[in-house]
Design a protein around this motif. Structure first.
Motif, PDB file in Angstrom:
ATOM      1  N   THR A 175       0.848  -1.182   0.000  1.00 32.87           N
ATOM      2  CA  THR A 175       0.000   0.000   0.000  1.00 32.87           C
ATOM      3  C   THR A 175       0.882   1.229   0.000  1.00 32.87           C
ATOM      4  O   THR A 175       2.094   1.143   0.168  1.00 32.87           O
ATOM      5  N   ASP A 176       0.273   2.402  -0.166  1.00 29.54           N
ATOM      6  CA  ASP A 176       1.021   3.658  -0.121  1.00 29.54           C
ATOM      7  C   ASP A 176       2.151   3.659  -1.146  1.00 29.54           C
ATOM      8  O   ASP A 176       3.281   4.022  -0.861  1.00 29.54           O
TER       9      ASP A 176
ATOM     10  N   SER B 158       6.117   0.101  -7.163  1.00 29.53           N
ATOM     11  CA  SER B 158       5.458   1.292  -7.709  1.00 29.53           C
ATOM     12  C   SER B 158       4.214   0.904  -8.509  1.00 29.53           C
ATOM     13  O   SER B 158       4.144  -0.190  -9.072  1.00 29.53           O
ATOM     14  N   VAL B 159       3.264   1.800  -8.548  1.00 29.16           N
ATOM     15  CA  VAL B 159       2.173   1.695  -9.504  1.00 29.16           C
ATOM     16  C   VAL B 159       2.680   2.300 -10.807  1.00 29.16           C
ATOM     17  O   VAL B 159       3.143   3.438 -10.828  1.00 29.16           O
ATOM     18  N   VAL B 160       2.644   1.542 -11.878  1.00 29.35           N
ATOM     19  CA  VAL B 160       3.140   1.990 -13.173  1.00 29.35           C
ATOM     20  C   VAL B 160       1.955   2.203 -14.108  1.00 29.35           C
ATOM     21  O   VAL B 160       1.121   1.319 -14.266  1.00 29.35           O
ATOM     22  N   ILE B 161       1.894   3.377 -14.699  1.00 33.18           N
ATOM     23  CA  ILE B 161       0.785   3.723 -15.583  1.00 33.18           C
ATOM     24  C   ILE B 161       1.345   4.139 -16.938  1.00 33.18           C
ATOM     25  O   ILE B 161       2.284   4.935 -17.023  1.00 33.18           O
TER      26      ILE B 161
ATOM     27  N   ASN C 196      -5.734  12.035  -7.980  1.00 28.88           N
ATOM     28  CA  ASN C 196      -7.044  11.946  -7.336  1.00 28.88           C
ATOM     29  C   ASN C 196      -7.851  10.838  -8.008  1.00 28.88           C
ATOM     30  O   ASN C 196      -8.817  11.096  -8.721  1.00 28.88           O
ATOM     31  N   PRO C 197      -7.461   9.580  -7.808  1.00 34.22           N
ATOM     32  CA  PRO C 197      -8.090   8.477  -8.536  1.00 34.22           C
ATOM     33  C   PRO C 197      -9.578   8.323  -8.268  1.00 34.22           C
ATOM     34  O   PRO C 197     -10.305   7.804  -9.111  1.00 34.22           O
ATOM     35  N   SER C 198     -10.050   8.786  -7.126  1.00 33.98           N
ATOM     36  CA  SER C 198     -11.473   8.645  -6.830  1.00 33.98           C
ATOM     37  C   SER C 198     -12.331   9.472  -7.771  1.00 33.98           C
ATOM     38  O   SER C 198     -13.546   9.247  -7.877  1.00 33.98           O
ATOM     39  N   SER C 199     -11.706  10.425  -8.490  1.00 34.96           N
ATOM     40  CA  SER C 199     -12.459  11.271  -9.413  1.00 34.96           C
ATOM     41  C   SER C 199     -12.748  10.583 -10.735  1.00 34.96           C
ATOM     42  O   SER C 199     -13.502  11.093 -11.559  1.00 34.96           O
TER      43      SER C 199
ATOM     44  N   TRP D 212     -10.349   2.482  -7.868  1.00 38.25           N
ATOM     45  CA  TRP D 212      -9.828   1.403  -7.025  1.00 38.25           C
ATOM     46  C   TRP D 212      -8.421   1.685  -6.511  1.00 38.25           C
ATOM     47  O   TRP D 212      -7.966   1.066  -5.549  1.00 38.25           O
ATOM     48  N   LEU D 213      -7.733   2.662  -7.142  1.00 40.67           N
ATOM     49  CA  LEU D 213      -6.398   3.041  -6.682  1.00 40.67           C
ATOM     50  C   LEU D 213      -6.438   3.990  -5.493  1.00 40.67           C
ATOM     51  O   LEU D 213      -5.413   4.242  -4.864  1.00 40.67           O
ATOM     52  N   ASP D 214      -7.607   4.513  -5.154  1.00 42.64           N
ATOM     53  CA  ASP D 214      -7.724   5.473  -4.064  1.00 42.64           C
ATOM     54  C   ASP D 214      -7.244   4.825  -2.758  1.00 42.64           C
ATOM     55  O   ASP D 214      -7.687   3.742  -2.381  1.00 42.64           O
ATOM     56  N   GLY D 215      -6.316   5.466  -2.093  1.00 46.62           N
ATOM     57  CA  GLY D 215      -5.775   4.944  -0.852  1.00 46.62           C
ATOM     58  C   GLY D 215      -4.590   4.012  -1.029  1.00 46.62           C
ATOM     59  O   GLY D 215      -3.944   3.629  -0.046  1.00 46.62           O
TER      60      GLY D 215
END
Length: 299
Positions: free
Chosen positions: A43-44, A73-76, A112-115, A121-124
């Motif tokens: 997480t984080d 890492s989250v990779v996009i 701001n993934p919640s937007s 699902w990435l929020d938090g």
């Protein structure tokens, strides 16, 4: 240490975990699909945005992106209309590329993934204070254009001056015929520290993202395959596939030093893990047959 460092989990150099990949079709006008890789149990996480080059695509550096994801890492990465491989074979398809603009929109979403319904699902799961941006060729130039949005910037086979962020890693091929290696040397000379330059021996334009030479290699490569299936326009873009000839270093040889350099630069800033950063100065000794040049200025 900064609060970000104090709050971070230290990543061991031996992490070799499974990653999860998601393909998401976004109903927007700037990207046809986005790929996200991440390590499920963490997480984080920090975030790394990869921007593909001319005639490229979102997974053109799959091996490197998977490696970065495997280390936490989250990779996009997204397809940018007007400049993908499909667009190149369709002679543009009528789209006008705007990779820097596309990237700023994506960065706003991942902060701001919640937007966004597709990325909520990435929020938090991600830390908005830890973002790195990299790209190859035109994508590298786009990364330089949005350098104010990241803490680590990694232009590959590109140019430009880096003055924003905390750390800059410039990668290039010694015998690149599309963006000559002198452009990376000039970029290093004109940029502000912390800055590093890694030049790869006997490496062309695609040497820094060698998956594009690996995929389809046994069938002659992308251009030969396209022509074989009647896409004769592909010959117009043969020059962009510089780096896939027999005299260039193979993908299998290039991947380890590429992964080593990117991991070292990313982790000392984004994960506050200083295990590999100091070792990067020895990359020429670690990979003497691959590294053409290494320079650094840390202060």
């Amino acid at each position: 240490l900064s609060p970000v460092c104090l709050g971070s989990l230290r990543r061991a150099a031996s992490i070799n975990a499974e990653y999860m990949g998601f393909l998401m079709d976004l109903s927007t006008n700037f990207v046809t699909a986005m790929t996200v890789f991440y390590l499920p149990m963490m997480t984080d996480r920090s975030r790394f945005l990869f921007i593909h080059g001319s005639g490229g695509y979102k997974t053109q550096a799959m091996t490197q992106l998977t490696h970065i994801a495997s280390r936490g890492s989250v990779v996009i990465s997204a397809n940018n209309p007007g400049i993908t491989l499909r667009d190149a074979l369709d002679l543009g398809g009528g789209n006008i590329p705007n990779q820097a603009g596309d990237s700023r929109i994506i960065l706003d979403i991942i902060r701001n993934p919640s937007s966004n319904v597709y990325l909520s699902w990435l929020d938090g799961l991600v830390d908005a204070s830890r973002i790195a941006i990299g790209g190859q060729s035109a994508g590298g130039n786009a990364a330089v254009s949005v350098q104010d949005e990241g803490r680590v910037i990694i232009p590959m086979a590109a140019g430009g001056v880096l003055t924003e962020g905390e750390s800059h890693l410039i990668l290039g091929g010694e015998i690149d015929t599309v963006v000559p290696y002198a452009a990376q040397q000039q970029s290093f000379a004109n940029s502000t520290p912390v800055k590093r330059l890694v030049g790869y021996r006997a490496s062309g334009h695609l040497g820094v993202t060698p998956d594009m030479c690996f995929v389809g290699r046994d069938d002659g490569g992308f251009i030969a395959i396209a022509i074989r299936y009647g896409i004769t326009e592909a010959i117009l873009f043969e020059g962009l596939y510089d780096g896939c000839e027999d005299f260039h270093l193979s993908p299998e040889v290039m991947w380890p030093p590429l992964n080593f350099a990117t991991s070292a630069a990313l982790e000392e800033v984004l994960m506050c893990d200083f295990t590999m950063g100091p070792l990067l100065g020895n990359i020429t000794q670690f990979f003497p047959d691959v590294i053409h040049e290494y320079q650094q200025q840390l202060v």
